[in-house]
Design a protein around this motif. Structure first.
Motif, PDB file in Angstrom:
ATOM      1  N   ASP A  86       0.680  -1.069  -0.526  1.00  0.00           N
ATOM      2  CA  ASP A  86       0.232   0.044   0.057  1.00  0.00           C
ATOM      3  C   ASP A  86       0.628   1.150   0.106  1.00  0.00           C
ATOM      4  O   ASP A  86       1.460   1.735   0.612  1.00  0.00           O
ATOM      5  CB  ASP A  86      -1.082  -0.448   1.079  1.00  0.00           C
ATOM      6  CG  ASP A  86      -1.987   1.338   1.389  1.00  0.00           C
ATOM      7  OD1 ASP A  86      -1.428   2.080   0.166  1.00  0.00           O
ATOM      8  OD2 ASP A  86      -2.607   1.725   2.338  1.00  0.00           O
ATOM      9  N   ASP A  88       0.456   4.422  -1.042  1.00  0.00           N
ATOM     10  CA  ASP A  88       0.159   5.804   0.082  1.00  0.00           C
ATOM     11  C   ASP A  88      -0.211   5.640   1.470  1.00  0.00           C
ATOM     12  O   ASP A  88      -0.762   6.621   1.703  1.00  0.00           O
ATOM     13  CB  ASP A  88      -1.263   5.538  -0.434  1.00  0.00           C
ATOM     14  CG  ASP A  88      -2.075   7.318  -0.237  1.00  0.00           C
ATOM     15  OD1 ASP A  88      -1.433   8.326  -0.652  1.00  0.00           O
ATOM     16  OD2 ASP A  88      -2.867   7.321   0.102  1.00  0.00           O
ATOM     17  N   ARG A  89       0.111   4.782   2.640  1.00  0.00           N
ATOM     18  CA  ARG A  89       0.360   4.344   3.299  1.00  0.00           C
ATOM     19  C   ARG A  89       0.748   4.961   4.330  1.00  0.00           C
ATOM     20  O   ARG A  89       0.450   5.966   5.737  1.00  0.00           O
ATOM     21  CB  ARG A  89       0.581   3.120   4.029  1.00  0.00           C
ATOM     22  CG  ARG A  89      -0.111   2.785   5.399  1.00  0.00           C
ATOM     23  CD  ARG A  89       0.139   1.604   6.101  1.00  0.00           C
ATOM     24  NE  ARG A  89       0.227   0.381   7.073  1.00  0.00           N
ATOM     25  CZ  ARG A  89      -0.259  -0.054   8.010  1.00  0.00           C
ATOM     26  NH1 ARG A  89       0.366  -1.402   6.868  1.00  0.00           N
ATOM     27  NH2 ARG A  89      -0.750  -0.275   8.878  1.00  0.00           N
TER      28      ARG A  89
END
Length: 311
Positions: A86, A88-89
């Protein structure tokens, strides 16, 4: 006239190489250091506690633990790892930590991201990053960390953008770059003459200390960090001397690079970008703030790690 209060720094990632080096350098100055750790009984956490670091058990998604660690801090060192599942985490975590730090009264932030973020600052440089590649998403996450800090309500902030880590050639990071260890070669998309910007993680920590001590001097600056510039073969020569065996650079052709890039190969893409990174580094400015560590001196300091990796 009363003395200024001792600074208190919330160091994100103090069990890692950058954060750990910073925590110890700050403690050497008798500054207070707070951090979160996932396992308070781990050897890394216990070593920090022995150095006088205040530990709070929790991770970067634990708001209560972050708030507890940030309480009483006036400075923040923000250094986050990407989540490869992920991408964008990292940005979201940064935004959350920024909100918590601001609420706790933090007034200065030093964030460590990546030298490659410079390629997102200038439109003409974006051609060196393959669109929608792993590298592009990785750098977007690092850029997101910087934007989160810039939007926070802090008095001062500084972005440190480190180059290629010297520690990448040693355990445990060598697992990402095993070819020199396993085969005695390094197949690379760099060119023979291009300078490879190398950084010692202890120098990142030293520059962070300098920024914390002089908030106005480094305010709203993005600083490319390197300890030394060497060609790939010069780097391997020094590493080979320390390891006691010859190491050789193998330079990919343009055709080989193009074929690798079809599969968005992260290492190939990053090395193509690295060809152009030296222009973002001002070694004179770096030397005015810290004493950079040569690769030779790094290898001598880390000789046990060299032995463990290459024996």
């Amino acid at each position: 006239m009363s003395a200024s209060p001792t600074p208190t720094v919330f160091v994100c990632g103090a069990t890692g190489s950058q954060g750990g080096a910073l925590a110890r350098q700050l403690r050497d100055l008798d500054w207070a250091v707070h951090t979160t750790v996932r396992n308070i009984a781990s050897p890394a956490a216990q070593s920090l506690e022995a150095a006088g670091v205040r530990l709070t058990q929790g991770d970067w998604d634990d708001g209560a633990a972050l708030a507890s660690a940030a309480a009483g801090c006036d400075k923040l060192f923000l250094c986050l790892l990407p989540d490869f599942g992920d991408m964008d985490r990292e940005r979201r975590r940064a935004e959350n930590i920024v909100r918590i730090a601001e609420a706790a009264g933090v007034r200065q932030v030093v964030a460590s991201t990546s030298l490659g973020v410079f390629t997102l600052d200038e439109a003409q440089e974006q051609e060196h990053v393959v669109p929608d590649s792993f590298m592009a998403r990785h750098l977007a996450g690092k850029k997101g960390v910087e934007e989160a800090v810039r939007k926070g309500g802090f008095d001062h902030w500084t972005f440190l953008r480190p180059a290629f880590f010297m520690a990448n050639f040693l355990e445990p990071k060598v697992a990402r770059y095993p070819e020199p260890r396993d085969k005695g070669t390094w197949t690379t998309a760099m060119t023979p003459e291009a300078p490879l910007a190398l950084i010692d993680h202890a120098d990142i920590a030293a520059f962070a200390v300098a920024a914390f001590q002089s908030p106005s001097r480094f305010h709203d600056r993005a600083i490319g960090l390197a300890s030394e510039m060497l060609t790939v073969q010069e780097t391997l020569n020094l590493l080979g001397q320390a390891a006691g065996r010859p190491l050789k650079a193998v330079f990919m052709t343009d055709e080989e690079i193009a074929e690798k890039q079809k599969n968005s190969n992260v290492f190939t893409n990053s090395q193509v970008s690295m060809r152009y990174m030296s222009k973002y580094i001002d070694m004179d400015e770096i030397a005015s703030a810290i004493r950079p560590t040569s690769f030779k001196d790094f290898l001598e300091r880390e000789k046990e790690g060299v032995k463990e990796t290459y024996s």
